[in-house]
Design an enzyme around this catalytic site. Structure first.
Site, mmCIF file in Angstrom:
data_model
loop_
_atom_site.group_PDB
_atom_site.id
_atom_site.type_symbol
_atom_site.label_atom_id
_atom_site.label_comp_id
_atom_site.label_asym_id
_atom_site.label_seq_id
_atom_site.Cartn_x
_atom_site.Cartn_y
_atom_site.Cartn_z
ATOM 1 N N THR A 1 0.817 -1.220 0.000
ATOM 2 C CA THR A 1 0.000 0.000 0.000
ATOM 3 C C THR A 1 0.844 1.262 0.000
ATOM 4 O O THR A 1 0.395 2.312 -0.458
ATOM 5 C CB THR A 1 -0.926 0.041 1.233
ATOM 6 O OG1 THR A 1 -0.121 -0.053 2.415
ATOM 7 C CG2 THR A 1 -1.939 -1.085 1.200
ATOM 8 N N ASP A 2 2.082 1.182 0.500
ATOM 9 C CA ASP A 2 2.882 2.389 0.711
ATOM 10 C C ASP A 2 3.227 3.089 -0.590
ATOM 11 O O ASP A 2 3.298 4.320 -0.643
ATOM 12 C CB ASP A 2 4.154 2.086 1.510
ATOM 13 C CG ASP A 2 5.027 1.002 0.895
ATOM 14 O OD1 ASP A 2 4.507 0.186 0.109
ATOM 15 O OD2 ASP A 2 6.238 0.964 1.196
ATOM 16 N N SER B 1 31.427 -5.537 3.800
ATOM 17 C CA SER B 1 30.366 -6.291 4.466
ATOM 18 C C SER B 1 30.760 -7.756 4.536
ATOM 19 O O SER B 1 31.248 -8.323 3.550
ATOM 20 C CB SER B 1 29.044 -6.150 3.703
ATOM 21 O OG SER B 1 28.591 -4.804 3.726
ATOM 22 N N GLY C 1 16.688 -11.871 1.550
ATOM 23 C CA GLY C 1 15.548 -12.540 0.940
ATOM 24 C C GLY C 1 14.516 -13.010 1.937
ATOM 25 O O GLY C 1 13.605 -13.757 1.600
ATOM 26 N N SER C 2 14.613 -12.557 3.187
ATOM 27 C CA SER C 2 13.721 -13.035 4.241
ATOM 28 C C SER C 2 12.425 -12.252 4.338
ATOM 29 O O SER C 2 11.537 -12.606 5.101
ATOM 30 C CB SER C 2 14.440 -12.943 5.594
ATOM 31 O OG SER C 2 14.687 -11.577 5.915
ATOM 32 N N LEU D 1 12.444 -9.389 5.622
ATOM 33 C CA LEU D 1 12.694 -8.479 6.751
ATOM 34 C C LEU D 1 13.438 -7.235 6.294
ATOM 35 O O LEU D 1 13.825 -6.408 7.097
ATOM 36 C CB LEU D 1 13.496 -9.202 7.842
ATOM 37 C CG LEU D 1 12.779 -10.393 8.478
ATOM 38 C CD1 LEU D 1 13.724 -11.161 9.398
ATOM 39 C CD2 LEU D 1 11.543 -9.952 9.245
ATOM 40 N N SER E 1 17.939 -4.924 2.634
ATOM 41 C CA SER E 1 18.450 -3.783 1.859
ATOM 42 C C SER E 1 18.093 -2.468 2.530
ATOM 43 O O SER E 1 18.913 -1.549 2.600
ATOM 44 C CB SER E 1 17.901 -3.812 0.426
ATOM 45 O OG SER E 1 16.492 -3.729 0.411
ATOM 46 N N GLU F 1 17.275 3.461 -3.087
ATOM 47 C CA GLU F 1 16.770 2.174 -3.584
ATOM 48 C C GLU F 1 16.029 2.341 -4.911
ATOM 49 O O GLU F 1 16.165 1.533 -5.819
ATOM 50 C CB GLU F 1 15.862 1.519 -2.545
ATOM 51 C CG GLU F 1 15.351 0.168 -2.991
ATOM 52 C CD GLU F 1 15.110 -0.790 -1.842
ATOM 53 O OE1 GLU F 1 14.175 -1.592 -1.948
ATOM 54 O OE2 GLU F 1 15.858 -0.738 -0.845
ATOM 55 N N ASP G 1 9.524 0.113 4.184
ATOM 56 C CA ASP G 1 10.676 -0.647 4.671
ATOM 57 C C ASP G 1 11.672 0.263 5.374
ATOM 58 O O ASP G 1 12.120 -0.011 6.491
ATOM 59 C CB ASP G 1 11.378 -1.351 3.504
ATOM 60 C CG ASP G 1 10.515 -2.403 2.846
ATOM 61 O OD1 ASP G 1 9.457 -2.742 3.398
ATOM 62 O OD2 ASP G 1 10.897 -2.879 1.766
#
Length: 415
Positions: A57-58, A89, A144-145, A147, A150, A183, A195
């Protein structure tokens, strides 16, 4: 504005403190090993996030209910004089960005370098200071979770730039907006703002994105354990590769429907507008776009219902809204599996397994962007051991994660 600086016990549960302190010390050692030295340095952290309601929705100025979680990306950082940002990283090659050239690079899309460069340019665009530093990062936000690893990385870079060069004075909303810019424009993923906002702000928050420049953020005090439930994320082991077009089709189709009415987003319309023009809309855009628009309006209403239920400590109504959200995502939003690959439907399998194990208790739904990745489940505590065992029998050891909600977003950390 007071800089957000946190101690470990403000960020992590007591049961994790010793392990987290060791994790930060290990990152120090890894920094020194990689860069050959460790001088005066600082620590930073940005959490992953879980979307509880407001699925897709965002990006159309809708409403969401989300929270930051106790999985995060941490960094050890120190100033440099070379006008470059260098980030190593754990498990990935080093990225080095020359701050004299912050233009978007086509060959950097879908890379960490693109996110670093984009966040730096976002700071410049907003009139903030940037400078050279080097950092070592390590993450337990599973890639890829669902959560949002990125977003956590973007917010971490923004948090470091805020504290290292701007006295920590850049607000969490602004850091989130800059992170989304990185992003969208540099990384190449057309995500909404949820996010980054959940990662940057922290805690349980209801967000109204009617105006993306000044979103309305309402902290919602809640503790699922008080209601005898645990929040679980189940990694169904799906592959996110080559799914960008699937994700992108959702905002594209929703905004195309809005464009029929000369509007930029569905938030400027009502469900009645869709219903009264159903014939013409179906002919022009096809049925899936209309179903996704219908999902948007009902999902917005569900966020309000869910928040009202938590405020009034009515957990059964909360669970009902979660179930409705998952049902709508499957039938109308259609982001549980990719139409381009109907053979692989790991999220459908996970949802079926969760429903069978829960026996009409709790609730489950697709989590995050969908198509692959994870489902979310609210599991009665008395059934948690059995639920975890059953899901991991299907998807592997440690595929079921019990999450704690973190009260702090992106922050500098004092050990």
């Amino acid at each position: 504005m007071k800089p957000i600086v946190s101690t470990l016990n403000r960020i992590y549960p007591d049961s994790q403190l010793e392990a987290q302190r060791e994790r930060y010390r290990k990152a120090e050692n890894s920094f020194a090993e990689h860069f050959g030295t460790l001088g005066e340095h600082r620590f930073f952290s940005a959490p992953g996030r879980t979307e509880i309601c407001g699925n897709h929705t965002d990006h159309n100025n809708g409403k969401v209910f989300a929270a930051s979680v106790d999985l995060d990306v941490i960094a050890v950082a120190e100033y440099t004089e070379d006008n470059c940002i260098t980030i190593k990283s754990e498990g990935f090659p080093e990225d080095r960005i020359d701050l004299s050239d912050l233009s978007a690079k086509e060959d950097e899309k879908n890379s960490a370098a693109a996110l670093i460069r984009g966040v730096a340019q976002g700071f410049v665009n907003s009139g903030f200071k940037i400078g050279g530093f080097r950092a070592y990062t390590t993450s337990n936000v599973m890639k890829g979770s669902g959560l949002s690893s990125s977003a956590a990385f973007e917010v971490l870079v923004g948090t470091m730039l805020s504290h290292l060069f701007n006295g920590g004075q850049i607000g969490s909303v602004k850091v989130a907006q800059i992170s989304q810019y990185a992003e969208n424009v540099y990384f190449g993923k057309p995500s909404g703002l949820m996010d980054q906002m959940a990662s940057s702000v922290g805690g349980f928050i209801a967000i109204d994105f009617k105006d993306n420049e000044t979103p309305i953020i309402e902290p919602i005090p809640a503790n699922f354990e008080d209601y005898g439930h645990a929040l679980c994320i189940v990694d169904a082991k799906g592959d996110h590769a080559d799914l960008t077009d699937e994700y992108a089709s959702i905002p594209t189709e929703m905004k195309a429907v809005a464009g029929f009415f000369d509007c930029e987003s569905l938030r400027q319309l009502s469900l009645e507008d869709i219903m009264l023009n159903m014939h013409d809309l179906r002919e022009k855009f096809g049925d899936r776009a209309i179903l996704r628009a219908i999902h948007f309006f009902h999902e917005n209403d569900r966020v309000d219902k869910l928040v009202h239920a938590l405020k009034n400590k009515n957990f059964n109504d909360f669970l009902s809204s979660i179930k409705e959200s998952g049902d709508s995502s499957f039938k109308y939003l259609q982001n549980v599996y990719a139409n381009s690959d109907i053979k692989h439907q790991c999220l459908s399998i996970a949802l079926n397994a969760a429903e069978n194990t829960l026996h009409r208790k709790g609730a489950c739904r697709v989590h995050g962007g969908g198509f692959a990745g994870t489902i979310q489940a609210f599991v009665p505590l008395e059934n948690l051991k059995q639920f975890k065992m059953h899901m991991e029998k299907i998807f592997g050891t440690n595929s079921c994660h019990v999450l704690a909600i973190r009260p702090i977003g992106g922050t500098e950390v004092i050990l």
